[in-house]
Design an enzyme around this catalytic site. Structure first.
Site, PDB file in Angstrom:
ATOM      1  N   CYS A  98       2.155 -35.430   8.003  1.00  0.00           N
ATOM      2  CA  CYS A  98       0.925 -36.410   7.792  1.00  0.00           C
ATOM      3  C   CYS A  98       1.488 -37.727   7.878  1.00  0.00           C
ATOM      4  O   CYS A  98       1.875 -38.381   8.726  1.00  0.00           O
ATOM      5  CB  CYS A  98      -0.146 -35.923   6.710  1.00  0.00           C
ATOM      6  N   HIS A 208      -1.267 -29.748   5.898  1.00  0.00           N
ATOM      7  CA  HIS A 208      -0.863 -29.659   4.657  1.00  0.00           C
ATOM      8  C   HIS A 208      -1.280 -28.340   3.919  1.00  0.00           C
ATOM      9  O   HIS A 208      -1.646 -27.574   5.008  1.00  0.00           O
ATOM     10  CB  HIS A 208      -2.033 -30.677   3.733  1.00  0.00           C
TER      11      HIS A 208
HETATM   12  N1  GLN Z   1      -2.787 -42.333   5.007  1.00  0.00           N
HETATM   13  C1  GLN Z   1      -2.516 -41.377   6.215  1.00  0.00           C
HETATM   14  C2  GLN Z   1      -3.920 -41.251   7.062  1.00  0.00           C
HETATM   15  O1  GLN Z   1      -4.828 -41.237   6.389  1.00  0.00           O
HETATM   16  C3  GLN Z   1      -1.879 -40.072   5.914  1.00  0.00           C
HETATM   17  C4  GLN Z   1      -2.856 -39.312   5.067  1.00  0.00           C
HETATM   18  C5  GLN Z   1      -1.936 -38.096   4.683  1.00  0.00           C
HETATM   19  O2  GLN Z   1      -0.792 -38.147   4.774  1.00  0.00           O
HETATM   20  N2  GLN Z   1      -2.508 -37.033   4.198  1.00  0.00           N
HETATM   21  O3  GLN Z   1      -4.090 -40.893   8.060  1.00  0.00           O
END
Ligand code: GLN
Length: 258
Positions: A98, A208
């Site tokens: 992510c 995730h």
């Molecule tokens: N902050 C980033 C987004 O919202 C990554 C989010 C995350 O790593 N879950 O796209």
């Protein structure tokens, strides 16, 4: 006595880039390596730590909040980019989830307009639309590995996870190979129908959950690639009893497949 084979895992920014149980990926890599008799050394790498080339076999970076990503990106570019580039070129394995995945690309523009420059290792860009016009991509996600992928050809071709991101990622090269094609969920963006990336020995993904405990085929591929690079020899990993892992994987497929 024969010396144990050993893997060193570098966990980049464990305090900031570790949401939604991403640390479970490190635990999965450690356990699956130890069950094969390998020793595992885990190095936590934060802003204050220097990175030396040739030490890390597997880099791991999890997801993060936008603010934390800004801070981490700065440190990476100023203090760690050169070593990372060198190690990746040399075949170090990377699992980036992510926010970590976004960081491998050219930049991440956030919903409020702030822009974080990325490492520019993979030709992707990520832009998050304002929350006034688009929602985050949240939910269970199922993908199919590319048919050409060696793991897919062994019969285990699906990936399962949970995505939660505002950023929409676009490929900037036709030659880039996604990690999977989306069966359920959003993935990189609403139009692309693909998710994540395979580039050199890099695995980038929005999944995730954590990702590896429910996708043991990818965990083993990461260990295998890292071992082969380190010991400069073909490696055949001992088979493990993955009944529980595949039950968890299949439960997601059975519950959420359309
Ligand atoms: N902050 C980033 C987004 O919202 C990554 C989010 C995350 O790593 N879950 O796209």
């Amino acid at each position: 006595m024969k010396e144990k084979m050993m893997l060193t895992i570098g966990h980049l920014y464990p305090e900031k880039m570790n949401i939604y149980g991403d640390i479970g990926n490190i635990i999965a890599l450690k356990k699956r390596s130890e069950w094969r008799g390998f020793a595992v050394n885990i190095l936590n790498i934060s802003e204050k730590n220097m990175l030396k080339p040739g030490i890390i076999d597997i880099y791991f970076m999890g997801g993060g909040q936008d603010q934390d990503q800004i801070e981490v990106y700065k440190d990476l570019i100023q203090n760690k980019k050169k070593v990372l580039q060198r190690d990746i070129k040399d075949g170090a394995v990377v699992l980036a989830i992510c926010g970590g995945y976004q960081l491998l690309g050219e930049y991440f523009t956030m919903g409020d307009g702030r822009r974080a420059e990325g490492l520019r290792i993979v030709p992707i860009e990520t832009i998050a639309p304002s929350t006034k016009v688009a929602q985050r991509c949240i939910g269970n996600i199922i993908t199919n590995l590319q048919p050409t992928d060696e793991i897919a050809r062994s019969g285990k071709s699906t990936l399962v996870g949970f995505e939660n991101h505002s950023g929409r990622t676009r490929f900037k090269s036709d030659k880039l190979i996604p990690l999977g094609d989306v069966l359920v969920g959003t993935g990189d963006n609403e139009n692309a129908k693909h998710e994540g990336v395979r580039f050199k020995n890099i695995f980038g993904t929005y999944m995730h959950g954590p990702f590896l405990p429910k996708n043991p085929h990818i965990a083993d591929e990461i260990i295998k690639l890292a071992m082969e690079r380190k010991y400069k020899n073909k490696v055949k990993l001992k088979k493990l009893d993955d009944t529980i892992e595949w039950n968890a994987h299949n439960a997601v497929i059975n519950k959420f497949s359309k």
